[in-house]
Design a protein around this motif. Structure first.
Motif, mmCIF file in Angstrom:
data_model
loop_
_atom_site.group_PDB
_atom_site.id
_atom_site.type_symbol
_atom_site.label_atom_id
_atom_site.label_comp_id
_atom_site.label_asym_id
_atom_site.label_seq_id
_atom_site.Cartn_x
_atom_site.Cartn_y
_atom_site.Cartn_z
ATOM 1 N N PHE A 132 0.788 -1.231 0.000
ATOM 2 C CA PHE A 132 0.000 0.000 0.000
ATOM 3 C C PHE A 132 0.825 1.289 0.000
ATOM 4 N N PHE A 133 2.155 1.178 0.097
ATOM 5 C CA PHE A 133 2.988 2.378 -0.057
ATOM 6 C C PHE A 133 3.390 2.469 -1.528
ATOM 7 N N VAL A 134 2.472 2.982 -2.355
ATOM 8 C CA VAL A 134 2.669 2.913 -3.807
ATOM 9 C C VAL A 134 3.812 3.794 -4.307
ATOM 10 N N SER A 135 4.265 4.745 -3.503
ATOM 11 C CA SER A 135 5.381 5.580 -3.940
ATOM 12 C C SER A 135 6.732 4.931 -3.637
ATOM 13 N N ASP A 136 6.714 3.750 -3.035
ATOM 14 C CA ASP A 136 7.959 3.018 -2.741
ATOM 15 C C ASP A 136 8.261 2.097 -3.921
ATOM 16 N N PHE A 137 9.262 2.463 -4.717
ATOM 17 C CA PHE A 137 9.643 1.651 -5.882
ATOM 18 C C PHE A 137 10.857 0.767 -5.591
ATOM 19 N N THR A 138 11.580 1.061 -4.521
ATOM 20 C CA THR A 138 12.892 0.434 -4.308
ATOM 21 C C THR A 138 12.901 -0.538 -3.135
ATOM 22 N N GLN A 626 -1.901 7.486 -1.680
ATOM 23 C CA GLN A 626 -0.915 8.315 -2.379
ATOM 24 C C GLN A 626 0.021 9.057 -1.426
ATOM 25 N N TRP A 627 -0.510 9.546 -0.299
ATOM 26 C CA TRP A 627 0.292 10.413 0.575
ATOM 27 C C TRP A 627 0.464 9.822 1.985
ATOM 28 N N PRO A 631 5.287 12.689 6.276
ATOM 29 C CA PRO A 631 5.274 12.957 7.729
ATOM 30 C C PRO A 631 4.049 13.767 8.124
ATOM 31 N N ASP A 632 3.571 13.573 9.338
ATOM 32 C CA ASP A 632 2.390 14.282 9.816
ATOM 33 C C ASP A 632 2.561 14.631 11.299
#
Length: 638
Positions: A132-138, A626-627, A631-632
């Motif tokens: 579910f962390f779609v921005s993690d490609f590596t 997506q986000w 950090p929050d």
């Protein structure tokens, strides 16, 4: 002879099997220009090596969990699996992983944690990665590859499964034509090269090893998946082993197979029973190097399993063309065995064997097609009845919205008069007649038809009562609209901007749930609607407190009445509000009096306080897909 060994499972054809599943691997990523450019080793093995290449066709829905089910069980998952894709329960159907574990095979898994949820106690070693962390490609792929060197040196495993997610993530964020796709394919090519060389170096003379490369689904031109476009349903399927003959000529267009065929083929290759509910066919080239007797035995096992599945699911199975073909092929097979046992090794025996093999393959194809069609058949009648009831209830609720949103919050459904009307009884009779006709002529099983007649009649009465209630409510609305206006101030009430916004926002939100991307980011819809509602409330309060002070008192009363209630006409028809003086107006309508002093400023400040609170809540915890990695405030507090 008198003793038969056909009931025994044949011995395994491969010692170790490695399955590399690359999420969202399209067929053109391997067989197209991208494959030649970024996957040189795989392309060389496909074109000149000891391999068999196919294009596996996945059935929609093309999302990960149903595709894993199809690959491991050989069955076709339904659309309900889309719903449970986000939180997969343990797979209870007969499957390849369970059969392998039962047979004592040691299974290791690294990759997408959907496998760990589906097969919670089947792996001797595993490490799941979240999808579910779609921005993690590596990192999502490095967490799989980091185990490879250690595992490939060991001998304490029989089946190794690797599920890589990086390519799928790149597709979701940047699409299939992104410059990030090339390096990711090159990374996958190096991994396949490492595994293949390791398997070749560890091979023994007795049994070869097998490397299977596949995708669970492809991706569309926008990088998404779930539908039935060609890019989403076509995935490469490679079998690489030293047991196969080296390819002499360049590869032509790969043959098309079904994704469900992998379960049957791997079951034969590992010496396991074919999964009970599998509708897949054995991919014959994988066992093509074996003797004719063994090949016939493999396809007979597959045909027997499919015919048994047909018997369990079809009452008139004997009339099915696939079953008839299988029985003819089985009889021819028996004649071939007699000739074989007599020691006849002539060309005639070989040609007869090829003929029997062809008969079996035709029977398998027809049986698989019949079973797949049965899986795709839905109980349309029961679904339509349920849909009609839901739509009637929804329409009745919508017709009752004005009174429900009014100041008194009344909810009235006029059911008693329709229940004693002629229309109600006529509708009941007509629906019961339709039910009898459908249930007596239906060929397949129907849930609603299997209910008792008393229950069915009750459902028909409910549908009729709801329909009569809707007609009665519509008639009442028309009747009220034609009445003369006894009180112009109250009766001329219309829907205010806030009421329109609430209704439009609700309808818009419901429609947005038709797309998976909006479901993943549903909180964004809520943020938008809440902010808009607060701003409209603020505008309405400002208008009532400042702009209408010097207006005509009658108009002010009308505006306030609209703001407080919707459709109040029917409730207040007989109330007379005199308009001779301001003091009389204030006495008659104390609930609509303008807020003054501190109360006025508190009411004006309330929407802005809500907006500030909502903004703080948004920053407290990032959610969605997506986000979610950003950090929050919650991270800072932790």
């Amino acid at each position: 002879g008198m003793v038969s060994n056909w009931t025994k499972i044949p011995p395994p054809l491969f010692k170790k099997v490695v399955i590399v599943l690359i999420d969202a691997l399209r067929d053109d990523f391997v067989f197209g220009s991208k494959g030649k450019q970024f996957m040189p080793y795989t392309t060389q093995v496909v074109e000149k090596g000891t391999s068999y290449s196919f294009i596996a066709e996945a059935k929609p829905p093309t999302v990960t969990m149903p595709r894993i089910k199809a690959l491991m069980t050989g069955s076709i998952p339904g659309f309900i699996d889309v719903v449970v894709n986000l939180n997969s329960p343990a797979l209870l159907d007969d499957n390849l992983i369970w059969q392998a574990k039962t047979a004592g095979k040691r299974i290791i898994f690294y990759g997408d944690d959907t496998w760990v949820k589906l097969f919670p106690k089947h792996f001797v070693e595993y490490d799941g990665t979240t999808s579910f962390f779609v921005s993690d490609f590596t990192e999502v792929d490095d967490n799989v590859t980091r185990h490879l060197d250690r595992v490939l040196k060991r001998e304490d495993w029989d089946l190794l499964i690797l599920h890589y997610l990086g390519l799928d993530h790149i597709g979701h964020v940047t699409g299939p034509n992104s410059p990030l796709v090339g390096p990711k394919l090159r990374e996958m090519d190096n991994i396949l090269k490492k595994i293949h060389i390791s398997l070749l170096s560890k091979e023994e003379a007795s049994l070869p090893n097998l490397l299977v490369v596949c995708g669970d689904h492809g991706m569309s031109e926008t990088g998404s998946h779930g539908g039935s476009s060609e890019g989403e349903v076509h995935t490469p399927l490679l079998f690489i082993s030293s047991a196969f003959e080296k390819r002499s000529a360049p590869l032509a267009q790969p043959e098309h197979v079904q994704q469900t065929d992998l379960a049957s083929t791997l079951a034969i290759g590992l010496g396991l029973p074919i999964s009970r509910n599998s509708v897949g066919n054995l991919i014959l080239p994988v066992v093509g190097g074996k003797t004719m007797r063994e090949q016939l035995r493999f396809v007979h096992l597959n045909g027997f399993q499919l015919s048994r599945l047909l018997q369990e699911n079809t009452p008139a199975y004997e009339k099915d063309p696939g079953y008839e073909h299988f029985k003819i092929a089985e009889k021819s097979h028996g004649n071939w065995i007699k000739l074989y046992l007599e020691g006849n090794n002539s060309e005639i025996l070989l040609n007869l064997g090829k003929k029997v093999l062809k008969q079996y393959l035709e029977a398998l194809k027809t049986l698989s097609s019949s079973l797949s069609k049965q899986v795709a058949q839905y109980d349309m009648y029961s679904m339509m009845v349920g849909t009609v009831i839901i739509m009637e209830v929804l329409l009745l609720l919508l017709l009752s919205v004005p009174k429900a949103l009014s100041k008194r919050a009344e909810f009235e459904v006029p059911l008693s008069p329709p229940l004693f009307s002629l229309l109600f009884y006529l509708m009941c009779l007509m629906l019961c007649a339709v039910h009898v006709i459908v249930c007596t002529s239906a060929e397949s099983l129907c849930y609603f038809c299997s209910m008792s007649w008393l229950t069915a009649v009750g459902v028909m009465m409910l549908i009729s009562a709801l329909m009569c209630g809707i007609l009665s409510a519509i008639a009442k609305i028309f009747e009220n609209s034609r009445l003369p206006l006894k009180n112009p101030i109250v009766s001329s009430s219309q829907w205010s901007e806030i009421d329109v916004l609430i209704l439009a926002g609700t309808v818009g939100h419901v429609l947005s749930l038709g797309a998976s991307s909006f479901i993943e980011e549903e909180h964004q819809t809520w943020y938008f609607l809440i902010n808009t509602l607060c701003l409209v409330l603020c505008q309405e309060l400002c208008r009532n407190n400042f702009l209408l002070k010097e207006c005509d008192p009658q108009h002010s009363t009308n505006v306030r009445q609209n703001f407080d209630s919707i459709g109040e006409t029917s409730e207040c028809k007989n109330i007379h509000i005199p308009t001779t003086s301001n003091s009389q107006l204030d006495k008659a309508t104390p609930s609509s009096e303008f807020v003054k002093g501190s109360d006025k400023w508190i009411s004006l400040a309330t929407p802005w306080i809500i907006l500030i609170c909502c903004r703080l809540l948004r920053s407290l915890n990032q959610t969605g897909v997506q986000w979610a990695h950003r950090p929050d405030f919650g991270h800072w507090l932790t």
